[in-house]
Design an enzyme around this catalytic site. Sequence first.
Site, PDB file in Angstrom:
ATOM      1  N   ASP A 241       0.858  -1.187   0.000  1.00 42.74           N
ATOM      2  CA  ASP A 241       0.000   0.000   0.000  1.00 42.74           C
ATOM      3  C   ASP A 241       0.892   1.235   0.000  1.00 42.74           C
ATOM      4  O   ASP A 241       2.025   1.180  -0.460  1.00 42.74           O
ATOM      5  CB  ASP A 241      -0.951  -0.020   1.195  1.00 42.74           C
ATOM      6  CG  ASP A 241      -2.253   0.721   0.922  1.00 42.74           C
ATOM      7  OD1 ASP A 241      -2.198   1.936   0.641  1.00 42.74           O
ATOM      8  OD2 ASP A 241      -3.337   0.109   0.978  1.00 42.74           O
ATOM      9  N   HIS A 264       1.950   1.986  -3.225  1.00 48.23           N
ATOM     10  CA  HIS A 264       1.020   2.959  -3.799  1.00 48.23           C
ATOM     11  C   HIS A 264       1.574   4.369  -3.793  1.00 48.23           C
ATOM     12  O   HIS A 264       0.831   5.323  -4.020  1.00 48.23           O
ATOM     13  CB  HIS A 264      -0.314   2.905  -3.062  1.00 48.23           C
ATOM     14  CG  HIS A 264      -1.070   1.627  -3.274  1.00 48.23           C
ATOM     15  ND1 HIS A 264      -2.323   1.404  -2.745  1.00 48.23           N
ATOM     16  CD2 HIS A 264      -0.746   0.498  -3.956  1.00 48.23           C
ATOM     17  CE1 HIS A 264      -2.733   0.196  -3.091  1.00 48.23           C
ATOM     18  NE2 HIS A 264      -1.786  -0.375  -3.826  1.00 48.23           N
TER      19      HIS A 264
END
Length: 435
Positions: A241, A264
Amino acid sequence: MNKYNLRTCSSSTCLILMFLTLNLPYIQGFDSLLQLPQSGSVRIRPGSKRVLFLGDFGAQGDGLHDDTEALKHAWELACSFSPRTRIVIPAGSTFLIHPIDIAGPCRSKITLQISGTIIAPKDPDVWHGMNPRKWLYFHGVNHLTVQGGGTINGLGHEWWARSCKINSTNALTFHRCKYLNVKNLMVVNSQQMHMAFTNCRRVVASHLKVIAPARSPNTDGIHISRSRGVEFKDSTIRTGDDCISIVSNSSRIRIRNIICGPGHGISIGSLGKSNSWSQVHDVMVDGAFLSNTENGVRIKTWQGGSGYATEISFQNVLMENVSNPIIIDQYYCDSRQPCANQSLALKVENISFTHIKGTSATEEAIKFSCSDNFPCAGLYLEDIQLVSSCGGITTSFCWEAYGLSSGLVNPPACFSCSESYINQKVLLDSAIHSI
């Protein structure tokens, strides 16, 4: 009784040990009388800094037996001392630690030296009846240093298999801590977020390695919430993430010299979920290398929220095969159901992107998708060179985005033009120079 064990000693022995412990700084010339005790007892070094070894509190260090109580007792003793205490988790051993609250305030400035390995229980059911979001939970501790070159392993695979959103715990959480220093550690395979700072002040985190598989859900590397005065630098993050996420009510955040990817990217937000009020301001990201991430540098807000994200600077960033290298998304929706259109939004303004270069995995290298009712204002682009990683062209997209560009910007800026924004560069420069 042939050793001083705080849990089993007689009352008279404990009193003698406590007297010696509290008065060691004042005892001179008697070092020969203070022999190191046998394994399993508490070693107290003379001088202003006391050193406690986890094995002296009954820890097995074999990765199989529960060593949580040993850490609790070591912390309680260290917390009662002053002015400085070191708790040593030695190299070459693996300590199984169940969910634990490590609480302040403490009389001592404590250094937790993690030179060995700490592992979590494999089975999430261990958390039954306890807060599922806490594993190693530090709160209310001031002047704490966590360091040592060791590893913290959350053994998160079973958590990831069960759920990516619900009942997941963070590996390390620091809550309401001040003058905190975290450095020279590896944190791997967290159940969810690897390291979270909430309601903290004056934090320095550096020389960290944060590692989890690219497909591990919601395993943010560093999460900063409701904190002020946080510096994070010289670290590598490879997770499933956000490498770094900065959320509600945080300010004076400095991010320097970061390697990120997979993951991310570096994100401000998400902000404003469930019509909440949030503010993030005075943030600088200076020096980052992002590789094969789903996003580059990003601001994401939900419709219906309120507050602002302002005085944010991203500079000196190199990207390699990054999707969405530069993105502001005021229509963020991380929900299984479509999000309803709402007129209210956070205000996003005075955001700069300078000296950002590299390759984009998507055609749309710059995206500013802003609110109809609260347009993005005071955006600034300078020295942007984002080319396609597959040899095509790159483009930019703007919706209700106002700002200026300077120097070479590729793909070209697509800002809406208005005379009211001619002076934004001067105002923005003033804001950035104050960072």
